[in-house]
Design a protein around this motif. Sequence first.
Motif, PDB file in Angstrom:
ATOM      1  N   GLY A  77       1.157   7.045  -6.508  1.00  0.00           N
ATOM      2  CA  GLY A  77      -0.171   7.798  -6.769  1.00  0.00           C
ATOM      3  C   GLY A  77      -0.139   9.309  -6.429  1.00  0.00           C
TER       4      GLY A  77
ATOM      5  N   ARG B 245       0.920  -1.144   0.064  1.00  0.00           N
ATOM      6  CA  ARG B 245      -0.123   0.046   0.112  1.00  0.00           C
ATOM      7  C   ARG B 245       1.008   1.204  -0.033  1.00  0.00           C
ATOM      8  NH1 ARG B 245      -3.071  -2.775   4.441  1.00  0.00           N
ATOM      9  NH2 ARG B 245      -4.688  -4.077   3.279  1.00  0.00           N
TER      10      ARG B 245
ATOM     11  N   ILE C 262      -6.427   9.886  -4.563  1.00  0.00           N
ATOM     12  CA  ILE C 262      -6.334   8.431  -4.945  1.00  0.00           C
ATOM     13  C   ILE C 262      -7.048   7.723  -4.015  1.00  0.00           C
ATOM     14  CG2 ILE C 262      -3.921   8.730  -6.148  1.00  0.00           C
ATOM     15  CD1 ILE C 262      -2.775   8.167  -3.466  1.00  0.00           C
ATOM     16  N   LYS C 263      -7.888   6.586  -4.382  1.00  0.00           N
ATOM     17  CA  LYS C 263      -8.682   5.881  -3.818  1.00  0.00           C
ATOM     18  C   LYS C 263      -8.430   4.325  -3.870  1.00  0.00           C
ATOM     19  CE  LYS C 263     -13.487   4.518  -3.524  1.00  0.00           C
ATOM     20  NZ  LYS C 263     -14.720   4.421  -4.465  1.00  0.00           N
ATOM     21  N   ARG C 264      -8.203   3.575  -2.543  1.00  0.00           N
ATOM     22  CA  ARG C 264      -7.886   2.281  -2.705  1.00  0.00           C
ATOM     23  C   ARG C 264      -9.244   1.477  -3.238  1.00  0.00           C
ATOM     24  NH1 ARG C 264      -7.307  -1.339   2.521  1.00  0.00           N
ATOM     25  NH2 ARG C 264      -6.592  -3.344   1.223  1.00  0.00           N
ATOM     26  N   GLU C 265      -8.726   0.415  -3.991  1.00  0.00           N
ATOM     27  CA  GLU C 265     -10.014  -0.237  -4.680  1.00  0.00           C
ATOM     28  C   GLU C 265     -10.106  -1.433  -3.625  1.00  0.00           C
ATOM     29  OE1 GLU C 265     -12.879  -1.352  -6.851  1.00  0.00           O
ATOM     30  OE2 GLU C 265     -11.915   0.367  -7.466  1.00  0.00           O
ATOM     31  N   ARG C 266     -11.328  -1.700  -2.920  1.00  0.00           N
ATOM     32  CA  ARG C 266     -11.319  -2.792  -2.161  1.00  0.00           C
ATOM     33  C   ARG C 266     -11.504  -4.400  -2.633  1.00  0.00           C
ATOM     34  NH1 ARG C 266     -12.892  -0.069   3.373  1.00  0.00           N
ATOM     35  NH2 ARG C 266     -12.489   2.089   2.789  1.00  0.00           N
TER      36      ARG C 266
ATOM     37  N   VAL D   1       0.833   3.905  -2.827  1.00  0.00           N
ATOM     38  CA  VAL D   1       0.593   5.253  -2.665  1.00  0.00           C
ATOM     39  C   VAL D   1       1.617   6.433  -2.814  1.00  0.00           C
ATOM     40  CG1 VAL D   1       0.173   6.957  -0.826  1.00  0.00           C
ATOM     41  CG2 VAL D   1      -1.297   4.793  -0.816  1.00  0.00           C
TER      42      VAL D   1
ATOM     43  N   GLU E  35      -2.413  -4.868  -4.975  1.00  0.00           N
ATOM     44  CA  GLU E  35      -3.034  -3.382  -4.408  1.00  0.00           C
ATOM     45  C   GLU E  35      -3.191  -2.637  -5.737  1.00  0.00           C
ATOM     46  OE1 GLU E  35      -3.917  -2.431  -1.392  1.00  0.00           O
ATOM     47  OE2 GLU E  35      -3.289  -4.577  -0.579  1.00  0.00           O
ATOM     48  N   GLN E  36      -4.649  -2.037  -5.628  1.00  0.00           N
ATOM     49  CA  GLN E  36      -5.034  -1.104  -6.687  1.00  0.00           C
ATOM     50  C   GLN E  36      -5.705   0.146  -6.176  1.00  0.00           C
ATOM     51  OE1 GLN E  36      -7.696  -3.003  -9.376  1.00  0.00           O
ATOM     52  NE2 GLN E  36      -8.233  -1.209 -10.200  1.00  0.00           N
ATOM     53  N   TYR E  37      -4.950   1.100  -6.799  1.00  0.00           N
ATOM     54  CA  TYR E  37      -5.468   2.610  -6.357  1.00  0.00           C
ATOM     55  C   TYR E  37      -5.776   3.184  -7.524  1.00  0.00           C
ATOM     56  CZ  TYR E  37      -3.657   2.374  -1.544  1.00  0.00           C
ATOM     57  OH  TYR E  37      -3.237   1.736  -0.376  1.00  0.00           O
ATOM     58  N   ASN E  38      -7.030   4.011  -7.496  1.00  0.00           N
ATOM     59  CA  ASN E  38      -7.738   4.677  -8.509  1.00  0.00           C
ATOM     60  C   ASN E  38      -7.144   6.267  -8.270  1.00  0.00           C
ATOM     61  OD1 ASN E  38      -8.616   2.408  -9.618  1.00  0.00           O
ATOM     62  ND2 ASN E  38     -10.237   2.279  -8.489  1.00  0.00           N
TER      63      ASN E  38
END
Length: 160
Positions: free
Chosen positions: A36, A29, A64-68, A33, A75-78
């Motif tokens: 991002g 994470r 930036i938002k963590r994709e749950r 981040v 780990e995916q962030y948008n």
Amino acid sequence: MMAVKIEGIGELSRAFAAVAADMKGTAARRIAVAGGSVLRKESQIVAQGLGLRKSGALLKNIVIKRERNAPAGTEQYNLGVRHGRDLGNGKKVIKYLAVSKTGRVVTRRQNDPFYWSFLEFTTKRRTGTPFIAKALENKSSEAIAAMEAQALKEVERASK
């Protein structure tokens, strides 16, 4: 043919093995981040440079938002703009009633940059002024470098 001798591979692989257990969680994470946040800052700068600062709502809501629901082991962030129902994110959002052009009473949210997708993407009537895509073009190498630096910090942290 050229021969290259690399030393310290064993130590590096042991350090990565120590980090591997933690990589699924906080280390991954932090690495995501780090990249991002570089892109988020650049997209705010690009948006401001394009003159998209009318109320400031667009710039404040670039996040930036963590994709749950990311696939297991990733780990995916948008990177995008928080808008509409997602605008609150646990905070109190001021809603008010307004009359639309058709005469209907609708609920609006204060400082809601609902128009961000019209600016980022091309519509039928106008071409887009992409600020997120431009930030990715400008700072992709810096984002990767930030992720690499954070990964090295995580390896050092795990090896202690």
